[in-house]
Design an enzyme around this catalytic site. Structure first.
Site, mmCIF file in Angstrom:
data_model
loop_
_atom_site.group_PDB
_atom_site.id
_atom_site.type_symbol
_atom_site.label_atom_id
_atom_site.label_comp_id
_atom_site.label_asym_id
_atom_site.label_seq_id
_atom_site.Cartn_x
_atom_site.Cartn_y
_atom_site.Cartn_z
ATOM 1 N N SER A 28 0.844 -1.200 0.000
ATOM 2 C CA SER A 28 0.000 0.000 0.000
ATOM 3 C C SER A 28 0.877 1.247 0.000
ATOM 4 O O SER A 28 2.058 1.192 0.340
ATOM 5 C CB SER A 28 -0.904 0.016 1.229
ATOM 6 O OG SER A 28 -1.694 -1.145 1.286
HETATM 7 N N1 SAH Z 1 0.003 -3.745 4.272
HETATM 8 C C1 SAH Z 1 0.376 -4.679 3.231
HETATM 9 C C2 SAH Z 1 -0.847 -4.846 2.352
HETATM 10 C C3 SAH Z 1 -0.682 -5.721 1.213
HETATM 11 S S1 SAH Z 1 -2.058 -5.808 0.108
HETATM 12 C C4 SAH Z 1 1.540 -4.075 2.476
HETATM 13 O O1 SAH Z 1 1.519 -2.888 2.257
HETATM 14 O O2 SAH Z 1 2.477 -4.772 2.069
HETATM 15 C C5 SAH Z 1 -3.193 -6.819 1.004
HETATM 16 C C6 SAH Z 1 -2.746 -8.185 1.359
HETATM 17 O O3 SAH Z 1 -3.888 -8.855 1.919
HETATM 18 C C7 SAH Z 1 -2.285 -9.054 0.194
HETATM 19 O O4 SAH Z 1 -0.990 -9.541 0.455
HETATM 20 C C8 SAH Z 1 -3.324 -10.189 0.134
HETATM 21 O O5 SAH Z 1 -2.754 -11.439 -0.233
HETATM 22 C C9 SAH Z 1 -3.823 -10.214 1.569
HETATM 23 N N2 SAH Z 1 -5.128 -10.818 1.764
HETATM 24 C C10 SAH Z 1 -6.226 -10.730 0.974
HETATM 25 N N3 SAH Z 1 -7.241 -11.429 1.515
HETATM 26 C C11 SAH Z 1 -6.780 -11.980 2.663
HETATM 27 C C12 SAH Z 1 -7.355 -12.819 3.668
HETATM 28 N N4 SAH Z 1 -8.612 -13.233 3.600
HETATM 29 N N5 SAH Z 1 -6.582 -13.188 4.707
HETATM 30 C C13 SAH Z 1 -5.290 -12.770 4.810
HETATM 31 N N6 SAH Z 1 -4.696 -11.977 3.899
HETATM 32 C C14 SAH Z 1 -5.434 -11.590 2.826
#
Ligand code: SAH
Length: 210
Positions: free
Chosen positions: A62
């Site tokens: 993000s």
């Molecule tokens: N704060 C992180 C956000 C990554 S994007 C960063 O900036 O690196 C969101 C993440 O949520 C992704 O890696 C995706 O695989 C994960 N995600 C989506 N659905 C999910 C779920 N049900 N349980 C756990 N993780 C999930």
């Protein structure tokens, strides 16, 4: 360019400060955590721009502003127990650890979790990482003072409310096409809800999602 992007990092912190991030601990965390270590090598020169970047497996880290707003809204203090849903790159995990909180983080894509764990360990950050469905929270480590969800849920994720302490904060984007970032605060058996802004997150993959 300085190998640790010191000047770029300072500039990013100034940008966050100028855009409504007033919590000094949050600004300090951005100054301390090397965001470039959490993005693919070819993207490192862009790590201190205020934008999302691809991290593989169709996922993104993000933007710094999104992390800063979410963490500021969580109103964390040292020793608080916090749950992050969607570990992704692990960058926000590191910010939370830098704040002195006890961090639990859950990610559904194993390779991302493994990579995040490696970077966090190399940088000396301690966090409890699990692979699984974060929509269900982490009941065995609840309650949490705050839960920060990094992916957009179609509906308010019911399981997470029960895992908040009294007064605990849930920061979660909700919606499919048009998303809104909300902050919920648990009050007794109910909660209050505050609309923060419109948002654009990758979807939270829910169990019924094919
Ligand atoms: N704060 C992180 C956000 C990554 S994007 C960063 O900036 O690196 C969101 C993440 O949520 C992704 O890696 C995706 O695989 C994960 N995600 C989506 N659905 C999910 C779920 N049900 N349980 C756990 N993780 C999930």
């Amino acid at each position: 360019m300085n190998a640790d992007f010191r000047r770029d990092r300072t500039r990013l912190v100034e940008k966050l400060r100028g855009s409504g991030i007033h919590d000094l601990a949050v600004l300090h965390a951005f100054d301390a955590v090397p965001r470039h270590a959490f993005v693919p090598e070819v993207m490192q020169h862009r790590a201190y721009e205020n934008g999302p970047l691809p991290i593989g497996d169709g996922q993104t880290i993000s933007s710094p502003m999104v992390h800063a707003v979410s963490i500021q809204l969580a109103e964390l203090k040292e020793g608080d127990h916090v749950l992050e849903v969607g570990t992704g790159s692990g960058f926000q995990t590191a910010l939370l650890a830098e704040l002195g909180t006890i961090v639990s983080s859950i990610e559904r894509i194993e390779v991302l979790s493994v990579r995040a764990a490696k970077v966090l360990a190399e940088l000396g950050y301690d966090a409890h990482l699990e692979v699984g469905d974060g929509g269900l929270g982490m009941p065995e480590r609840a309650p949490f003072s705050a839960i920060i969800v990094g992916a957009a849920a179609a509906e308010p994720p019911g399981a997470l409310f029960a895992q908040l302490t009294e007064g605990g904060r849930l920061i979660v984007p909700i919606g499919t096409r048009d998303q809104v970032l909300y902050r919920y605060v648990r009050e007794g058996t109910g909660h209050t809800r505050e609309r923060i802004s419109s948002a654009r997150f990758v979807p939270l993959i829910e169990r019924s999602t094919p």
